[in-house]
Structures are given as structure tokens and as C-alpha cells.
Motif scaffolding. Structure first.
Motif, PDB file in Angstrom:
ATOM      1  N   ILE A 186       0.849  -1.194   0.000  1.00  0.00           N
ATOM      2  CA  ILE A 186       0.000   0.000   0.000  1.00  0.00           C
ATOM      3  C   ILE A 186       0.884   1.243   0.000  1.00  0.00           C
ATOM      4  CG2 ILE A 186      -1.745   1.293   1.284  1.00  0.00           C
ATOM      5  CD1 ILE A 186      -2.708  -1.390   2.430  1.00  0.00           C
ATOM      6  N   ASP A 187       0.593   2.162  -0.885  1.00  0.00           N
ATOM      7  CA  ASP A 187       1.329   3.424  -0.946  1.00  0.00           C
ATOM      8  C   ASP A 187       1.088   4.196   0.356  1.00  0.00           C
ATOM      9  OD1 ASP A 187       2.419   5.886  -1.442  1.00  0.00           O
ATOM     10  OD2 ASP A 187       1.109   6.390  -3.124  1.00  0.00           O
ATOM     11  N   PRO A 188       2.127   4.464   1.135  1.00  0.00           N
ATOM     12  CA  PRO A 188       1.925   5.159   2.422  1.00  0.00           C
ATOM     13  C   PRO A 188       1.208   6.499   2.296  1.00  0.00           C
ATOM     14  CG  PRO A 188       4.144   4.263   2.296  1.00  0.00           C
ATOM     15  CD  PRO A 188       3.539   4.091   0.928  1.00  0.00           C
ATOM     16  N   ALA A 189       1.430   7.194   1.171  1.00  0.00           N
ATOM     17  CA  ALA A 189       0.801   8.506   0.995  1.00  0.00           C
ATOM     18  C   ALA A 189      -0.680   8.389   0.657  1.00  0.00           C
ATOM     19  CB  ALA A 189       1.521   9.297  -0.101  1.00  0.00           C
ATOM     20  N   SER A 190      -1.119   7.214   0.201  1.00  0.00           N
ATOM     21  CA  SER A 190      -2.534   7.032  -0.159  1.00  0.00           C
ATOM     22  C   SER A 190      -3.353   6.483   0.999  1.00  0.00           C
ATOM     23  CB  SER A 190      -2.653   6.079  -1.351  1.00  0.00           C
ATOM     24  OG  SER A 190      -2.382   4.729  -0.954  1.00  0.00           O
ATOM     25  N   PHE A 191      -2.680   6.154   2.114  1.00  0.00           N
ATOM     26  CA  PHE A 191      -3.389   5.523   3.226  1.00  0.00           C
ATOM     27  C   PHE A 191      -4.255   6.541   3.958  1.00  0.00           C
ATOM     28  CE2 PHE A 191      -3.695   3.867   7.608  1.00  0.00           C
ATOM     29  CZ  PHE A 191      -4.246   2.623   7.328  1.00  0.00           C
ATOM     30  N   ILE A 192      -5.504   6.150   4.228  1.00  0.00           N
ATOM     31  CA  ILE A 192      -6.444   6.979   4.987  1.00  0.00           C
ATOM     32  C   ILE A 192      -6.379   6.530   6.440  1.00  0.00           C
ATOM     33  CG2 ILE A 192      -8.867   7.631   5.284  1.00  0.00           C
ATOM     34  CD1 ILE A 192      -9.178   6.968   2.229  1.00  0.00           C
ATOM     35  N   GLY A 193      -5.952   7.441   7.313  1.00  0.00           N
ATOM     36  CA  GLY A 193      -5.766   7.107   8.720  1.00  0.00           C
ATOM     37  C   GLY A 193      -7.009   7.378   9.548  1.00  0.00           C
ATOM     38  N   TYR A 194      -6.825   7.567  10.840  1.00  0.00           N
ATOM     39  CA  TYR A 194      -7.951   7.631  11.781  1.00  0.00           C
ATOM     40  C   TYR A 194      -7.809   8.833  12.711  1.00  0.00           C
ATOM     41  CZ  TYR A 194      -7.435   2.788  10.272  1.00  0.00           C
ATOM     42  OH  TYR A 194      -7.253   1.671   9.518  1.00  0.00           O
ATOM     43  N   THR A 195      -8.936   9.430  13.039  1.00  0.00           N
ATOM     44  CA  THR A 195      -8.966  10.452  14.078  1.00  0.00           C
ATOM     45  C   THR A 195      -8.931   9.752  15.441  1.00  0.00           C
ATOM     46  OG1 THR A 195     -11.382  10.480  14.299  1.00  0.00           O
ATOM     47  CG2 THR A 195     -10.420  11.891  12.586  1.00  0.00           C
ATOM     48  N   ASP A 196      -9.101  10.529  16.507  1.00  0.00           N
ATOM     49  CA  ASP A 196      -9.127   9.947  17.852  1.00  0.00           C
ATOM     50  C   ASP A 196     -10.419   9.177  18.136  1.00  0.00           C
ATOM     51  OD1 ASP A 196      -6.658  11.017  18.412  1.00  0.00           O
ATOM     52  OD2 ASP A 196      -7.451  12.829  19.361  1.00  0.00           O
ATOM     53  N   LEU A 231     -14.296   8.535   1.774  1.00  0.00           N
ATOM     54  CA  LEU A 231     -12.957   8.994   1.419  1.00  0.00           C
ATOM     55  C   LEU A 231     -12.294   8.049   0.423  1.00  0.00           C
ATOM     56  CD1 LEU A 231     -11.614  10.234   4.886  1.00  0.00           C
ATOM     57  CD2 LEU A 231     -12.027  11.622   2.850  1.00  0.00           C
ATOM     58  N   VAL A 232     -12.476   6.757   0.595  1.00  0.00           N
ATOM     59  CA  VAL A 232     -11.922   5.806  -0.369  1.00  0.00           C
ATOM     60  C   VAL A 232     -12.525   6.048  -1.750  1.00  0.00           C
ATOM     61  CG1 VAL A 232     -11.813   3.368  -1.027  1.00  0.00           C
ATOM     62  CG2 VAL A 232     -11.359   4.044   1.344  1.00  0.00           C
ATOM     63  N   ALA A 233     -13.842   6.200  -1.791  1.00  0.00           N
ATOM     64  CA  ALA A 233     -14.526   6.390  -3.075  1.00  0.00           C
ATOM     65  C   ALA A 233     -14.153   7.703  -3.738  1.00  0.00           C
ATOM     66  CB  ALA A 233     -16.037   6.312  -2.864  1.00  0.00           C
ATOM     67  N   SER A 234     -13.964   8.757  -2.948  1.00  0.00           N
ATOM     68  CA  SER A 234     -13.764  10.086  -3.529  1.00  0.00           C
ATOM     69  C   SER A 234     -12.300  10.431  -3.791  1.00  0.00           C
ATOM     70  CB  SER A 234     -14.384  11.156  -2.618  1.00  0.00           C
ATOM     71  OG  SER A 234     -13.772  11.144  -1.340  1.00  0.00           O
ATOM     72  N   THR A 235     -11.381   9.857  -3.001  1.00  0.00           N
ATOM     73  CA  THR A 235      -9.970  10.223  -3.147  1.00  0.00           C
ATOM     74  C   THR A 235      -9.127   9.153  -3.817  1.00  0.00           C
ATOM     75  OG1 THR A 235      -9.227   9.314  -1.008  1.00  0.00           O
ATOM     76  CG2 THR A 235     -10.185  11.541  -1.001  1.00  0.00           C
ATOM     77  N   GLY A 236      -9.659   7.938  -3.939  1.00  0.00           N
ATOM     78  CA  GLY A 236      -8.863   6.845  -4.490  1.00  0.00           C
ATOM     79  C   GLY A 236      -7.878   6.274  -3.491  1.00  0.00           C
ATOM     80  N   GLY A 237      -8.023   6.673  -2.213  1.00  0.00           N
ATOM     81  CA  GLY A 237      -7.127   6.181  -1.187  1.00  0.00           C
ATOM     82  C   GLY A 237      -7.486   4.782  -0.721  1.00  0.00           C
ATOM     83  N   VAL A 238      -6.697   4.298   0.241  1.00  0.00           N
ATOM     84  CA  VAL A 238      -6.851   2.940   0.770  1.00  0.00           C
ATOM     85  C   VAL A 238      -6.876   3.034   2.288  1.00  0.00           C
ATOM     86  CG1 VAL A 238      -5.811   0.637   0.904  1.00  0.00           C
ATOM     87  CG2 VAL A 238      -5.610   1.979  -1.203  1.00  0.00           C
ATOM     88  N   THR A 239      -7.681   2.185   2.928  1.00  0.00           N
ATOM     89  CA  THR A 239      -7.690   2.160   4.383  1.00  0.00           C
ATOM     90  C   THR A 239      -7.922   0.741   4.880  1.00  0.00           C
ATOM     91  OG1 THR A 239      -8.518   3.314   6.351  1.00  0.00           O
ATOM     92  CG2 THR A 239     -10.163   2.602   4.732  1.00  0.00           C
ATOM     93  N   LEU A 240      -7.886   0.562   6.177  1.00  0.00           N
ATOM     94  CA  LEU A 240      -8.151  -0.731   6.811  1.00  0.00           C
ATOM     95  C   LEU A 240      -9.353  -0.568   7.725  1.00  0.00           C
ATOM     96  CD1 LEU A 240      -4.526  -1.865   7.835  1.00  0.00           C
ATOM     97  CD2 LEU A 240      -5.753  -2.335   5.708  1.00  0.00           C
TER      98      LEU A 240
END
Length: 302
Positions: A186-196, A231-240
Motif C-alpha cells: 500500500i502506498d503510504p501517501a494514499s493511506f487513509i488514517g484515523y482520528t481519535d 474517502l476511499v470512493a472520492s480520493t482513491g485512497g486505501v484504508t483498513l
């Protein structure tokens, strides 16, 4: 002015026809209805309808009168309902909160266990973020919470399921062609992270990535599953995300398992042990039945 005058007026205004209102809504004769409306107009002191060959239309006075008439009828209905409630013994209440999305999975099993009691209780259901569910159980605002293991004083938990954490990515992403995905791909820059907010999920994922020496550099953060999927659908990013999101994914977003030893996240039933509710006690005595029913459902879907 009587309530029936208001009912007649609202019915005719909404149908736009004396004939239709008389026959379908009010089950009365049209001449009688016309007479009642004329009496109402005399009492109001203004013409409320313009009568024509194709039906009736509201005048400016009629439009002004309509919303107040509707409000008066609603208030009268509430007054009747309140009076009836006052002479009935109150039903015991039982409130259940779900981590948003988990109600799709667990609510049918909950209602199945409580089916013999539902007619005799005030059963309430809500959904929210997991920390908020844990806090609501702690404060006594809900009797039972389906959430993560939130650290709340006086809240006890019984783990009811372990969910694998999956890769969530766009359907047209190059990695979507894989049957399983190595997190290091997974591209680290494309990863969608998490808030608190999803702190339990964030902690599990952070440990998983740290153990594998994978440094992600998220520029987008999710606070719940709906935000994450969007966010995945709109930005093309990846998350878990946990596996329970799979039925909620649009066609443009897919899930893939992680290769190797993938992390899991727990879902638990949270409650206060000092809650005296007999319904809660009955539910907890039958909790194994719910867990078994869910396991059987998963077996049939496999």
C-alpha cells in the motif's frame, strides 16, 4: 369551530376536490361537506377556497389557515394520546445502542431473543460512534451497547465476535486485482488514517503496521465507517476497516483480505452490572444464543 371542521378543510385542501375528499377521505356526502366548509368560512370570516369546474384551490386566506389547521389537528391527536398513556401503566423500557453499522448485523438477533417481550416493553434502538456508546452505557442512558471494548468505569463487557480487518480500496485500484494484499504494497501517501474517535481500531492498526515496519503517511483521516468509505470512493485512497463494513460498500469500493496473519478487532456487548433491568438480565442469560445464531448465519453465507 370544531375539530371536524378542521379535518374537513385539510382533507379538501390536500385532495383539491370536494368529491374525492368526501368519498375517499371523509366517507361523507358531498352536500354535507360543502355545507360544513361554508360554515367554517363564515366563522373564519374569509373565503378559504375558490371553487371551479376542475376542483378547488386555496385562496391566500386558505393557505394561511392550512398550516395552523394541521398543527391544531396534530396537537389534538397528541392530547388524546397523552390522555390514553396516562391511564395505562407505563411499559418497562429497554434501550440498545449500536456502533454504527453493527445494527445491521446484530439487531435481528437481539429482537429474535426478545420477541416474546417486545409487545410489553418500550424498545429503543440507537447508533453512534463506539466511544459514545460506551459512555451512554456508563451514564445509564442505554441498557446495552454493542461496541468496542471502551475503557469505561462500571461497564462490563462480553466479547461476542472477532472481526478480521480488511483492506478497503477502490474497485479500479491496481491492488484490487489481488486475492489478498500485503500491507507493505500500500502506498503510504494514499493511506487513509484515523482520528481519535475510532481509537480502538486506530490502536490495533498502528500496532499491526509498527510490527511490520510499515510507516504510513496519511493526509486524510476518518472518524467512522461512513467517512472512511466516502474517502476511499472520492480520493482513491486505501484504508483498513473491520469486515462488518462489507455489506455497506458501494460498487465503486471493494474489500480484500490482508495476507499473512491479519489483525482482528473485537465487538462486545457492554452493560452495567448494577443495572436492575430484568430485561437486561434475561438478555444476558440468552447472549450465547445470539452468538450462536450469528455464527450459524456466517456459516450459511460462507
Amino acid at each position: 369551530m370544531e375539530l371536524r371542521h378542521l379535518r374537513y378543510f385539510v382533507a379538501v385542501a390536500e385532495e383539491g376536490s370536494l368529491t374525492v375528499a368526501a368519498e375517499r377521505r371523509l366517507h361523507t356526502a358531498q352536500p354535507s361537506l360543502s355545507r360544513q366548509l361554508r360554515d367554517l368560512e363564515l366563522e373564519v370570516g374569509a373565503q378559504l377556497f375558490i371553487r371551479g369546474p376542475r376542483g378547488v384551490e386555496l385562496t391566500a386566506a386558505g393557505r394561511a389557515f392550512l398550516e395552523h389547521a394541521r398543527l391544531a389537528l396534530r396537537e389534538a391527536g397528541e392530547a388524546v394520546a397523552a390522555a390514553r398513556r396516562a391511564v395505562r401503566p407505563p411499559k418497562p423500557s429497554f434501550s440498545v445502542g449500536f456502533l454504527t453499522g453493527q445494527e445491521v448485523i446484530w439487531l435481528p438477533h437481539v429482537t429474535n431473543v426478545l420477541r416474546s417481550q417486545l409487545k410489553d416493553i418500550d424498545f429503543r434502538v440507537s447508533s453512534d460512534f463506539s466511544p459514545d456508546i460506551g459512555e451512554a452505557v456508563q451514564r445509564g442512558e442505554i441498557d446495552l451497547g454493542f461496541c468496542r471494548l471502551e475503557p469505561q468505569p462500571d461497564v462490563s463487557y462480553k466479547v461476542i465476535a472477532h472481526e478480521p480487518i480488511l483492506v478497503i480500496l477502490p474497485a479500479d485500484h491496481p491492488l484490487a486485482a489481488r486475492s489478498a494484499i500485503d500491507v507493505r504494497e500500500i502506498d503510504p501517501a494514499s493511506f487513509i488514517g484515523y482520528t481519535d474517535t475510532p481509537h480502538v481500531l486506530r490502536g490495533i492498526v498502528d500496532r499491526y503496521l509498527r510490527d511490520r515496519g510499515v510507516p504510513m503517511r496519511p493526509t486524510q483521516l476518518l472518524d467512522g465507517i461512513a467517512t472512511g468509505i466516502s474517502l476511499v470512493a472520492s480520493t482513491g485512497g486505501v484504508t483498513l476497516l473491520p469486515a462488518y463494513v462489507e455489506p455497506l460498500l458501494p460498487r465503486s469500493v471493494v474489500s480484500r483480505p490482508l495476507s499473512g496473519n491479519a489483525p482482528v478487532i473485537e465487538i462486545a456487548a457492554g452493560y452495567r452490572a448494577d443495572n436492575p433491568s430484568p430485561i437486561l438480565r434475561f438478555f444476558l442469560e440468552n447472549l450465547d444464543q445470539i452468538v450462536a445464531a450469528r455464527a450459524n448465519a456466517l456459516g450459511r453465507d460462507a
